[in-house]
Design an enzyme around this catalytic site. Sequence first.
Site, PDB file in Angstrom:
ATOM      1  CB  CYS A   2      -0.869   0.035   1.247  1.00  0.00           C
ATOM      2  SG  CYS A   2      -1.962  -1.349   1.388  1.00  0.00           S
ATOM      3  NE  ARG A  27       4.467   2.080  -0.983  1.00  0.00           N
ATOM      4  CZ  ARG A  27       5.374   1.998   0.021  1.00  0.00           C
ATOM      5  NH1 ARG A  27       6.559   2.532  -0.128  1.00  0.00           N
ATOM      6  NH2 ARG A  27       5.068   1.400   1.139  1.00  0.00           N
ATOM      7  CD1 TRP A  74      -0.264  -5.369  -3.732  1.00  0.00           C
ATOM      8  CD2 TRP A  74       0.059  -6.214  -1.693  1.00  0.00           C
ATOM      9  NE1 TRP A  74       0.376  -6.573  -3.875  1.00  0.00           N
ATOM     10  CE2 TRP A  74       0.576  -7.121  -2.658  1.00  0.00           C
ATOM     11  CE3 TRP A  74       0.143  -6.541  -0.358  1.00  0.00           C
ATOM     12  CZ2 TRP A  74       1.173  -8.326  -2.305  1.00  0.00           C
ATOM     13  CZ3 TRP A  74       0.754  -7.733  -0.004  1.00  0.00           C
ATOM     14  CH2 TRP A  74       1.249  -8.623  -0.968  1.00  0.00           C
ATOM     15  CG  ASN A 100       1.387   0.353   4.063  1.00  0.00           C
ATOM     16  OD1 ASN A 100       1.036  -0.802   3.849  1.00  0.00           O
ATOM     17  ND2 ASN A 100       2.593   0.806   3.763  1.00  0.00           N
ATOM     18  N   GLY A 101      -0.568  -1.624   6.218  1.00  0.00           N
ATOM     19  CA  GLY A 101      -0.159  -2.603   7.228  1.00  0.00           C
ATOM     20  C   GLY A 101      -1.265  -3.618   7.457  1.00  0.00           C
ATOM     21  CD  GLU A 493      17.609 -12.017  -9.323  1.00  0.00           C
ATOM     22  OE1 GLU A 493      17.185 -12.581  -8.296  1.00  0.00           O
ATOM     23  OE2 GLU A 493      17.126 -10.943  -9.768  1.00  0.00           O
ATOM     24  CE  LYS A 497      14.240  -9.686 -11.316  1.00  0.00           C
ATOM     25  NZ  LYS A 497      14.737 -10.059 -10.059  1.00  0.00           N
ATOM     26  CD  GLU A 500      10.434 -10.506  -9.675  1.00  0.00           C
ATOM     27  OE1 GLU A 500       9.763  -9.974  -8.788  1.00  0.00           O
ATOM     28  OE2 GLU A 500      11.667 -10.447  -9.693  1.00  0.00           O
ATOM     29  CG  HIS A 516      21.537 -35.751  -7.424  1.00  0.00           C
ATOM     30  ND1 HIS A 516      22.128 -36.963  -7.118  1.00  0.00           N
ATOM     31  CD2 HIS A 516      22.556 -34.928  -7.754  1.00  0.00           C
ATOM     32  CE1 HIS A 516      23.432 -36.860  -7.212  1.00  0.00           C
ATOM     33  NE2 HIS A 516      23.737 -35.635  -7.595  1.00  0.00           N
ATOM     34  CE  LYS A 615      11.887  -2.168  -6.394  1.00  0.00           C
ATOM     35  NZ  LYS A 615      12.632  -3.143  -7.191  1.00  0.00           N
TER      36      LYS A 615
HETATM   37  C1  AGP Z   1      12.871  -9.090  -6.748  1.00  0.00           C
HETATM   38  O1  AGP Z   1      12.774  -8.957  -8.163  1.00  0.00           O
HETATM   39  C2  AGP Z   1      11.558  -9.042  -6.065  1.00  0.00           C
HETATM   40  N1  AGP Z   1      10.852  -7.861  -6.413  1.00  0.00           N
HETATM   41  C3  AGP Z   1      11.617  -9.338  -4.587  1.00  0.00           C
HETATM   42  O2  AGP Z   1      12.048 -10.676  -4.479  1.00  0.00           O
HETATM   43  C4  AGP Z   1      12.562  -8.475  -3.711  1.00  0.00           C
HETATM   44  O3  AGP Z   1      13.898  -8.737  -4.043  1.00  0.00           O
HETATM   45  C5  AGP Z   1      12.333  -8.860  -2.255  1.00  0.00           C
HETATM   46  O4  AGP Z   1      10.999  -8.546  -1.926  1.00  0.00           O
HETATM   47  C6  AGP Z   1      13.276  -8.161  -1.284  1.00  0.00           C
HETATM   48  O5  AGP Z   1      13.089  -6.785  -1.382  1.00  0.00           O
HETATM   49  P1  AGP Z   1      14.194  -5.826  -0.698  1.00  0.00           P
HETATM   50  O6  AGP Z   1      15.495  -6.059  -1.402  1.00  0.00           O
HETATM   51  O7  AGP Z   1      13.658  -4.440  -0.915  1.00  0.00           O
HETATM   52  O8  AGP Z   1      14.285  -6.192   0.760  1.00  0.00           O
END
Ligand code: AGP
Length: 620
Positions: A2, A27, A74, A100-101, A493, A497, A500, A516, A615
């Site tokens: 949020c 966000r 959110w 927010n929370g 990683e 990518k 997500e 394995h 984000k």
């Molecule tokens: C990464 O592409 C994601 N958006 C997510 O995994 C992110 O890295 C994770 O939420 C950690 O965020 P931060 O680095 O702001 O703590």
Amino acid sequence: MCGIVGYVGHRDAPSFLLEGLHRLEYRGYDSAGMATLEDGVFSLRKKTGRVLELGGLLKTDPLKGTMGSGHTRWATHGQVTDINCHPHLGGDGEVVLAHNGVIENYTKLKAKLVALGYKFITETDTEVVAHLLAHHYRDQKKLTPENGPKENATLALEHTILMLKGTYGLAIMFRDLPETLFVARQGSPLVIGVGDKEFFVASDQTPFRGYTNDVVYLSDREIAIIEPSGFEIIHRDTGVTAPSITTLQNVSEDSDLGDYPHYMLKEIFEQPISIENALRGRLDEDEATAVFGGLNLTAQQLRRIDRIVLTACGTSWHAALVGEYLLEEFARIPTEVEYASELRYRNPPMSDTTMVFAITQSGETADTLAAMRECKRKGHPTLAICNTVGSTIAREADGGIYLHAGPEIGVASTKAFTSQVTVLIELALFLGRMRHLSYPAGRRLIRQLKDMPNKVRQTLECHDKVKQIAEKYAGFNNFLYLGRLYNFPVALEGALKLKEISYVHAEGYPAAEMKHGPIALVDEKTPSVFVVPQGGIYPKIISNLEEIKARGGPVIAIACHGDEQIAKLADDVIFVPEVEEYMQPIVTSVPLQLLSYHIALLRGCNVDRPRNLAKSVTVE
Ligand code: AGP
């Protein structure tokens, strides 16, 4: 996550609020709303979908006023509907608030309020807070009729937040107080922008650009009472608190899109510069080491460290994995990587000579913050490797290292990852040179680090090739990402990518692990992305690649320029410059960022704001 914006002053509040909501879109959210107070009546506009749609609603049905609050939601409690959008009214319209929370005890509180006759129109935990606050305000006016509305509102707010369990960032208005904005913070960030007889409030400082560079970061357990003439901060335990004003440096237009179609692509191409920023002022060639200004630990304390724990989430956790290899290779310090969401509850044995690093782009990730607090509680020196100046984790850590990567707006982290790896290489150099890493070895590392921005510039030349490959593979629905040693975290990683932003299933593995079990997944419909640059175990990973080919699996290889063998084995090859193995993650991750970006585009996905994601994950 949020986003909250608020304003009180002399401007037209709705225009600042709408612009602020646009700037908080990165966000992640699913709906947006706004409230203003005019002639003693709250007016609200709420809309599921993009902030643009709220803007359209405001065009046909405008709000007025010089005080207001806005919110991008959110959804945590309650469906994504117009009625569930914030802000929410309390009582019979005595208060309105945006939140927010997550309020963990909202059902119990709701039951009490229903028994008291309060009517709920939404499924949100936030509406519970609004009615509870209205209820306490009514009580307070009866208890202390001699008080003015501001005193009673403050007392009611203090009483209300004492009853809340969970996290909140709140922006609150009372109908009786047409020029007073209240904010409260526990676990969800809130920043006050200080103007000239006007004040701005937001979940982070991005909405303030162009209005003010002077900000006050609210801490947990604090409330602020904000009026055009000034503001006051009250800490729950220590009372009135002198605000500490931070002046943001070079609040540039960094977070504007420029000529790029998406923030993600912009940030991928910013990496040569962001890596330069991570290096700037930190390489001491005379001493063949790295220099940090903010560790806040003496050489003595640093030399005592005999174990390091790196804790993070998501992409930052992948960077931490690279960090483990780097710190153990160059500093010979046993290093453990922990998911923050696990570490915060796991309570592993850690001696007082264990140092903890929280690695985070946003500095607001709830799990990482909680894990860091848990380690601090046990007396471990706890530092942050963070990108967001003034963020909660950056402020609460005992010290740390900023990435200086500039705002990362795209939900998928790209430049933060390569900057985190760059900083971890510098940290390994710094700690290694305090122990046994030789002067020549240090000089060699510095030479290679200084060349990294160029190597990434050269790597970005693979862009057209990656686009072609994306076109060929965009229709596949399952991918494997495989790498070894320093490129194993890169495989993880790359898979993240793709998952997500294109919603395609992808798994990252150490390449040798395939036999394995996971190799059973391989068939002609399951492409494998092999990260296979030159290195000590190149022949080994080639045989892993051949095992996949033998089972009919298509292979996309990330390999070094000049590698003639790979072209005979892989179906498609993306060439990158050759660098030392421990630098490879900075280079080999770039084509994977581009590959996921283009596959997502071809699949019609929103690359900057992928579904279900935020984000900065400021809830558990
Ligand atoms: C990464 O592409 C994601 N958006 C997510 O995994 C992110 O890295 C994770 O939420 C950690 O965020 P931060 O680095 O702001 O703590």
